[in-house]
Design an enzyme around this catalytic site. Structure first.
Site, PDB file in Angstrom:
ATOM      1  N   ASP A  11       0.856  -1.188   0.000  1.00  0.00           N
ATOM      2  CA  ASP A  11       0.000   0.000   0.000  1.00  0.00           C
ATOM      3  C   ASP A  11       0.895   1.242   0.000  1.00  0.00           C
ATOM      4  O   ASP A  11       2.129   1.142  -0.150  1.00  0.00           O
ATOM      5  CB  ASP A  11      -1.014  -0.053   1.161  1.00  0.00           C
ATOM      6  CG  ASP A  11      -0.386   0.213   2.529  1.00  0.00           C
ATOM      7  OD1 ASP A  11       0.865   0.337   2.619  1.00  0.00           O
ATOM      8  OD2 ASP A  11      -1.137   0.289   3.516  1.00  0.00           O
ATOM      9  N   CYS A  68       3.109  -3.153   4.110  1.00  0.00           N
ATOM     10  CA  CYS A  68       2.241  -2.032   4.482  1.00  0.00           C
ATOM     11  C   CYS A  68       2.901  -1.365   5.692  1.00  0.00           C
ATOM     12  O   CYS A  68       4.071  -1.631   5.976  1.00  0.00           O
ATOM     13  CB  CYS A  68       0.795  -2.479   4.718  1.00  0.00           C
ATOM     14  SG  CYS A  68       0.495  -3.509   6.163  1.00  0.00           S
ATOM     15  N   THR A  70       2.527  -1.774   8.899  1.00  0.00           N
ATOM     16  CA  THR A  70       2.890  -2.747   9.940  1.00  0.00           C
ATOM     17  C   THR A  70       3.173  -4.140   9.382  1.00  0.00           C
ATOM     18  O   THR A  70       3.695  -4.992  10.109  1.00  0.00           O
ATOM     19  CB  THR A  70       1.732  -2.908  10.937  1.00  0.00           C
ATOM     20  OG1 THR A  70       0.579  -3.357  10.203  1.00  0.00           O
ATOM     21  CG2 THR A  70       1.429  -1.599  11.651  1.00  0.00           C
ATOM     22  N   HIS A 101       9.896 -23.997   9.111  1.00  0.00           N
ATOM     23  CA  HIS A 101       8.806 -24.682   9.832  1.00  0.00           C
ATOM     24  C   HIS A 101       7.435 -24.522   9.197  1.00  0.00           C
ATOM     25  O   HIS A 101       6.610 -25.430   9.304  1.00  0.00           O
ATOM     26  CB  HIS A 101       8.739 -24.171  11.273  1.00  0.00           C
ATOM     27  CG  HIS A 101       9.903 -24.584  12.107  1.00  0.00           C
ATOM     28  ND1 HIS A 101       9.904 -24.510  13.477  1.00  0.00           N
ATOM     29  CD2 HIS A 101      11.121 -25.085  11.765  1.00  0.00           C
ATOM     30  CE1 HIS A 101      11.067 -24.940  13.954  1.00  0.00           C
ATOM     31  NE2 HIS A 101      11.828 -25.289  12.926  1.00  0.00           N
ATOM     32  N   HIS A 136       7.288 -31.042  10.242  1.00  0.00           N
ATOM     33  CA  HIS A 136       6.639 -29.785   9.869  1.00  0.00           C
ATOM     34  C   HIS A 136       5.723 -29.960   8.653  1.00  0.00           C
ATOM     35  O   HIS A 136       4.769 -29.208   8.478  1.00  0.00           O
ATOM     36  CB  HIS A 136       7.677 -28.707   9.579  1.00  0.00           C
ATOM     37  CG  HIS A 136       8.601 -28.464  10.722  1.00  0.00           C
ATOM     38  ND1 HIS A 136       8.159 -27.979  11.931  1.00  0.00           N
ATOM     39  CD2 HIS A 136       9.932 -28.685  10.862  1.00  0.00           C
ATOM     40  CE1 HIS A 136       9.182 -27.883  12.760  1.00  0.00           C
ATOM     41  NE2 HIS A 136      10.275 -28.307  12.141  1.00  0.00           N
TER      42      HIS A 136
END
Ligand code: RB5
Length: 145
Positions: A11, A68, A70, A101, A136
């Site tokens: 963004d 973005c 965060t 993992h 995993h």
């Protein structure tokens, strides 16, 4: 040079970091598919997270990088698509472990939370670390596609 196509989307808050990472990847000879945004003009992060997820789902890209402010909003959007395993990553250890993992195929970065050098290192580790498989593998299979 890798033949893996890496989709990128951001963004307005992530635009500058996306551009920086895109330049680095292309200098390294990587195949980058840039889905925007193309400026710092305000846009809605779900539109870009969904666009990137469609590229992964349809096989036009094998990995994705979303940015973005965060990393959180755009990762939530991307993860709505079952083919996507997007991890928010702000340190190199997380970048390594989410490949080993979780077989993460997308990383999400927060441009307002980390600096460019850490972001570059996270991307490098994300692209170079293989999935460990083994125990995993069964867990990742339980996530869905
Ligand atoms: C945009 O201001 C900001 O909300 C967005 O970039 C992101 O941080 C949302 O999770």
């Amino acid at each position: 040079m890798s033949t893996l196509t890496i989709a990128m989307a951001a963004d307005h808050a992530g635009f500058d970091l996306k551009e920086l990472l895109k330049s680095e990847l292309r200098l390294d000879g990587r195949d980058v598919l840039d889905l925007g945004t193309d400026s710092t003009e305000s846009v809605d992060y779900p539109d870009y997270g969904h666009a990137l997820a469609a590229e992964i789902r349809d096989g036009r890209a094998g990995r994705g990088i979303v940015v973005c402010g965060t990393g959180i909003g755009i990762s939530i959007a991307a993860n709505r698509e079952p083919a996507v395993r997007a991890a928010v990553v702000h340190d190199v250890t997380s970048a390594r472990l989410t490949r080993q993992h979780n077989d993460a195929n997308v990383i999400a970065l927060g441009s307002r939370l980390i600096g460019p050098e850490v972001a570059k290192e996270c991307v490098k580790v994300f692209l170079e670390t293989p999935f460990e498989g083994g125990r995993h593998g069964a867990r990742v299979a339980k996530l869905g596609r």
